[in-house]
Design a protein around this motif. Structure first.
Motif, short mmCIF file in Angstrom:
data_model
loop_
_atom_site.label_atom_id
_atom_site.label_comp_id
_atom_site.label_asym_id
_atom_site.label_seq_id
_atom_site.Cartn_x
_atom_site.Cartn_y
_atom_site.Cartn_z
N GLN A 27 3.03 -11.24 0.08
CA GLN A 27 2.97 -10.01 0.87
C GLN A 27 1.72 -9.20 0.56
O GLN A 27 1.07 -8.66 1.47
CB GLN A 27 4.24 -9.17 0.66
CG GLN A 27 5.51 -9.86 1.14
CD GLN A 27 5.42 -10.32 2.58
OE1 GLN A 27 5.07 -9.55 3.48
NE2 GLN A 27 5.72 -11.58 2.82
N ASP A 31 -1.27 -8.18 3.15
CA ASP A 31 -1.75 -6.80 3.30
C ASP A 31 -3.28 -6.74 3.17
O ASP A 31 -3.95 -6.10 3.98
CB ASP A 31 -1.11 -5.88 2.25
CG ASP A 31 0.36 -5.60 2.51
OD1 ASP A 31 0.83 -5.81 3.64
OD2 ASP A 31 1.04 -5.19 1.55
N ALA A 34 -4.97 -8.27 6.18
CA ALA A 34 -4.87 -7.39 7.35
C ALA A 34 -5.93 -6.30 7.30
O ALA A 34 -6.54 -5.97 8.33
CB ALA A 34 -3.48 -6.78 7.44
N THR A 38 -8.75 -6.21 10.14
CA THR A 38 -8.84 -4.97 10.92
C THR A 38 -10.26 -4.41 10.88
O THR A 38 -10.81 -4.03 11.92
CB THR A 38 -7.82 -3.93 10.41
OG1 THR A 38 -6.50 -4.47 10.59
CG2 THR A 38 -7.94 -2.62 11.16
N GLN A 61 4.15 -12.82 10.19
CA GLN A 61 4.08 -11.76 9.18
C GLN A 61 2.75 -10.99 9.22
O GLN A 61 2.71 -9.81 8.90
CB GLN A 61 4.30 -12.34 7.79
CG GLN A 61 5.70 -12.90 7.62
CD GLN A 61 5.94 -13.42 6.24
OE1 GLN A 61 5.66 -12.74 5.25
NE2 GLN A 61 6.47 -14.62 6.15
N ARG A 65 0.88 -6.44 10.96
CA ARG A 65 0.05 -5.65 10.05
C ARG A 65 -1.29 -5.26 10.69
O ARG A 65 -2.05 -4.50 10.10
CB ARG A 65 -0.21 -6.45 8.77
CG ARG A 65 0.99 -6.63 7.87
CD ARG A 65 0.63 -7.60 6.74
NE ARG A 65 1.47 -7.49 5.58
CZ ARG A 65 2.60 -8.14 5.38
NH1 ARG A 65 3.05 -8.96 6.32
NH2 ARG A 65 3.30 -7.98 4.28
N HIS A 67 -3.07 -3.25 13.19
CA HIS A 67 -2.79 -2.07 14.00
C HIS A 67 -3.95 -1.75 14.94
O HIS A 67 -4.56 -0.68 14.87
CB HIS A 67 -2.46 -0.88 13.09
CG HIS A 67 -1.30 -1.15 12.20
ND1 HIS A 67 -0.01 -1.20 12.66
CD2 HIS A 67 -1.25 -1.41 10.88
CE1 HIS A 67 0.81 -1.47 11.66
NE2 HIS A 67 0.08 -1.61 10.56
#
Length: 188
Positions: A27, A31, A34, A38, A61, A65, A67
């Motif tokens: 996880q 993160d 992502a 991004t 998954q 994340r 956005h």
């Protein structure tokens, strides 16, 4: 009668496996990926392809994340054993149908192992007119058998040893793609 997988063997594989990265580590890696994706793609209106079947769990998954607006789809290709002019030949199960001309494209896959199929997929997407093609793989396996010297994903979450891995989309005999961590088969 078709061969059936011995379920006791599948259960034993997990029971004896070495956990390379636990669920929390996976996880955290997602993160971090992502954030990097991004920063690079948030203003580019990207088209994101998931490579089936391995990329399914990873994409499911990772995508929430991200956005920023993006289009997502999937493709499914396997590599034939031979090459033609140094390029791997693909057996397309599901081809991209979107117009790629001028688009930023991100390909999501569970692992970059040797990378022959991924390289061929990315070359195909470029040949269809994509402005840029990048890849994101949850796992980059460390070894010197890559399809191209120095081949690395543009974005990756975990560097893993050169062992037989499963979990988070990678399978053991078709099973354990759903395992929340990254596991290595015992003695492999």
């Amino acid at each position: 009668m078709p061969n059936r997988t011995d379920m006791s063997e599948v259960q034993r594989a997990m029971a004896e496996a070495d956990c390379i990265v636990d669920a929390a580590g996976v996880q955290k890696a997602m993160d971090d990926m992502a954030v990097a994706i991004t920063a690079r793609l948030k203003d580019s209106n990207p088209l994101v392809f998931t490579v089936m079947n391995g990329g399914l769990v990873f994409a499911g998954q990772l995508l929430p994340r991200l956005h920023f607006p993006l289009e997502c789809s999937y493709l499914h290709a396997t590599r034939y054993g031979q090459t033609l002019n140094g390029t791997s030949l693909l057996d397309w199960r599901v081809r991209p149908t979107q117009d790629l001309r001028g688009r930023s494209v991100l390909v999501l896959d569970d692992i970059l192992d040797e990378g022959y199929t991924l390289v061929a997929v990315m070359e195909h997407l470029r040949s269809e007119g994509a402005k840029e093609v990048m890849c994101a793989a949850l796992v980059d396996k460390r070894h010197d058998r890559k399809a191209q010297p120095g081949l690395r994903p543009d974005f990756y979450g975990i560097e893993a040893p050169d062992r037989y891995l499963f979990g988070c989309g990678m399978d053991y005999k078709g099973y354990w793609r759903n395992a929340p961590g990254i596991y290595a088969l015992k003695d492999h």
